[in-house]
Design an enzyme around this catalytic site. Structure first.
Site, PDB file in Angstrom:
ATOM      1  NE  ARG A  28      -1.995  -6.011   6.977  1.00 11.42           N
ATOM      2  CZ  ARG A  28      -3.107  -6.580   6.531  1.00 11.42           C
ATOM      3  NH1 ARG A  28      -3.690  -7.556   7.222  1.00 11.42           N
ATOM      4  NH2 ARG A  28      -3.644  -6.189   5.389  1.00 11.42           N
ATOM      5  CB  THR A  45      -7.521  -6.661   9.405  1.00 14.34           C
ATOM      6  OG1 THR A  45      -7.938  -7.745   8.568  1.00 14.34           O
ATOM      7  CG2 THR A  45      -7.938  -5.340   8.789  1.00 14.34           C
ATOM      8  NE  ARG A  85      -6.294 -12.622   4.621  1.00 12.59           N
ATOM      9  CZ  ARG A  85      -7.078 -11.547   4.691  1.00 12.59           C
ATOM     10  NH1 ARG A  85      -6.966 -10.576   3.787  1.00 12.59           N
ATOM     11  NH2 ARG A  85      -7.961 -11.415   5.648  1.00 12.59           N
ATOM     12  CE1 TYR A 126      -9.198  -3.389   0.394  1.00 17.55           C
ATOM     13  CE2 TYR A 126      -8.456  -1.316  -0.553  1.00 17.55           C
ATOM     14  CZ  TYR A 126      -8.205  -2.463   0.181  1.00 17.55           C
ATOM     15  OH  TYR A 126      -6.942  -2.689   0.695  1.00 17.55           O
ATOM     16  CG  HIS A 168      -4.837  -6.377  -0.526  1.00 14.91           C
ATOM     17  ND1 HIS A 168      -6.079  -6.482   0.057  1.00 14.91           N
ATOM     18  CD2 HIS A 168      -4.866  -7.195  -1.624  1.00 14.91           C
ATOM     19  CE1 HIS A 168      -6.836  -7.311  -0.658  1.00 14.91           C
ATOM     20  NE2 HIS A 168      -6.120  -7.754  -1.681  1.00 14.91           N
ATOM     21  CD  GLU A 221      -8.136  -9.186  -4.108  1.00 13.10           C
ATOM     22  OE1 GLU A 221      -8.972  -8.929  -3.217  1.00 13.10           O
ATOM     23  OE2 GLU A 221      -7.006  -9.636  -3.853  1.00 13.10           O
ATOM     24  CE  LYS A 245      -3.841  -2.371   2.329  1.00 10.47           C
ATOM     25  NZ  LYS A 245      -4.750  -2.364   3.492  1.00 10.47           N
ATOM     26  CG  ASN A 247      -3.541  -2.620   6.984  1.00  9.05           C
ATOM     27  OD1 ASN A 247      -3.477  -2.038   5.905  1.00  9.05           O
ATOM     28  ND2 ASN A 247      -4.531  -3.437   7.291  1.00  9.05           N
TER      29      ASN A 247
HETATM   30  P1  ADP Z   1      -7.739  -7.166   5.089  1.00  6.59           P
HETATM   31  O1  ADP Z   1      -6.985  -6.092   4.356  1.00  6.59           O
HETATM   32  O2  ADP Z   1      -6.935  -7.719   6.237  1.00  6.59           O
HETATM   33  O3  ADP Z   1      -8.294  -8.232   4.181  1.00  6.59           O
HETATM   34  P2  ADP Z   1     -10.428  -5.955   5.248  1.00  6.59           P
HETATM   35  O4  ADP Z   1     -10.714  -6.520   3.880  1.00  6.59           O
HETATM   36  O5  ADP Z   1     -11.424  -6.204   6.331  1.00  6.59           O
HETATM   37  O6  ADP Z   1      -9.013  -6.470   5.799  1.00  6.59           O
HETATM   38  O7  ADP Z   1     -10.221  -4.385   5.147  1.00  6.59           O
HETATM   39  C1  ADP Z   1      -9.521  -3.836   4.065  1.00  6.59           C
HETATM   40  C2  ADP Z   1      -8.640  -2.720   4.561  1.00  6.59           C
HETATM   41  O8  ADP Z   1      -9.466  -1.684   5.089  1.00  6.59           O
HETATM   42  C3  ADP Z   1      -7.713  -3.090   5.721  1.00  6.59           C
HETATM   43  O9  ADP Z   1      -6.525  -3.730   5.291  1.00  6.59           O
HETATM   44  C4  ADP Z   1      -7.450  -1.720   6.315  1.00  6.59           C
HETATM   45  O10 ADP Z   1      -6.474  -0.998   5.543  1.00  6.59           O
HETATM   46  C5  ADP Z   1      -8.792  -1.030   6.151  1.00  6.59           C
HETATM   47  N1  ADP Z   1      -9.593  -1.146   7.365  1.00  6.59           N
HETATM   48  C6  ADP Z   1     -10.250  -2.239   7.824  1.00  6.59           C
HETATM   49  N2  ADP Z   1     -10.870  -1.989   8.981  1.00  6.59           N
HETATM   50  C7  ADP Z   1     -10.607  -0.684   9.267  1.00  6.59           C
HETATM   51  C8  ADP Z   1     -10.958   0.195  10.318  1.00  6.59           C
HETATM   52  N3  ADP Z   1     -11.712  -0.218  11.333  1.00  6.59           N
HETATM   53  N4  ADP Z   1     -10.500   1.468  10.272  1.00  6.59           N
HETATM   54  C9  ADP Z   1      -9.727   1.895   9.244  1.00  6.59           C
HETATM   55  N5  ADP Z   1      -9.362   1.125   8.223  1.00  6.59           N
HETATM   56  C10 ADP Z   1      -9.791  -0.148   8.221  1.00  6.59           C
END
Ligand code: ADP
Length: 151
Positions: A105, A94, A88, A52, A118, A129, A12, A115
């Protein structure tokens, strides 16, 4: 689960700005995964909204799209045994605060909204994707190391 499983991994904008690109790539290389696509991209909000799409409606969605469009990302496809699930695990949870030390992370970041990486969460989302980020396709080649990584 197959040795040819593919996952979409993205560094990212914060990972790029913090000069973590080499370290993140090194972890996937050292684990034994094969790099089959790679590019540095300044993405658009429109493209990121497609990536997303499942999160549309979440309170953090607008901020997430702005963050992801705030600078270039490194888009990659890695191939290897159980690539999606293992990718993962290598990324961590996350929320970086819940990510074990030793994960990307867990070692390099603190905040869920920054974070740094992805990874696809299923083989089906990996396929979607990869098609979204690499409409031109991936690169097929034989790695000389494969016989030393797989039986
Ligand atoms: P992951 O990236 O671990 O698959 P998600 O698909 O749930 O997680 O969320 C996508 C991205 O959205 C996360 O990697 C993070 O950057 C952001 N995100 C998720 N939850 C939050 C939150 N509560 N506040 C801010 N950003 C968030």
């Amino acid at each position: 689960m197959s040795v040819n499983e593919r996952t979409y991994i993205m560094i990212k904008p914060d990972g790029v700005q913090r000069n973590l690109v080499g370290k993140i790539i090194a972890r996937f290389e050292e684990r034994g995964f094969k790099l089959i696509a790679l590019k540095l991209v300044q993405s658009t909000e429109e493209h990121l909204e497609k990536h997303y799409a499942d999160l549309k409606g979440k309170a953090f969605f607008p901020g997430l799209i702005k963050y992801m469009a705030s600078g270039p990302v490194v888009a990659m496809v890695w191939q290897g045994l159980d690539a999606v699930k293992t990718g993962r695990v290598m990324l961590g949870a996350t929320n970086p605060l819940q990510s074990p030390v030793g994960s990307i992370r867990g070692d390099f970041c603190l905040a869920v909204g920054r974070n740094i990486c992805h990874g696809s969460d299923s083989v089906e989302s990996a396929e979607k994707e990869i098609a979204l980020w690499f409409p031109e396709g991936v690169v097929q080649y034989t790695s000389a190391l494969e016989q030393w990584i797989f039986e």
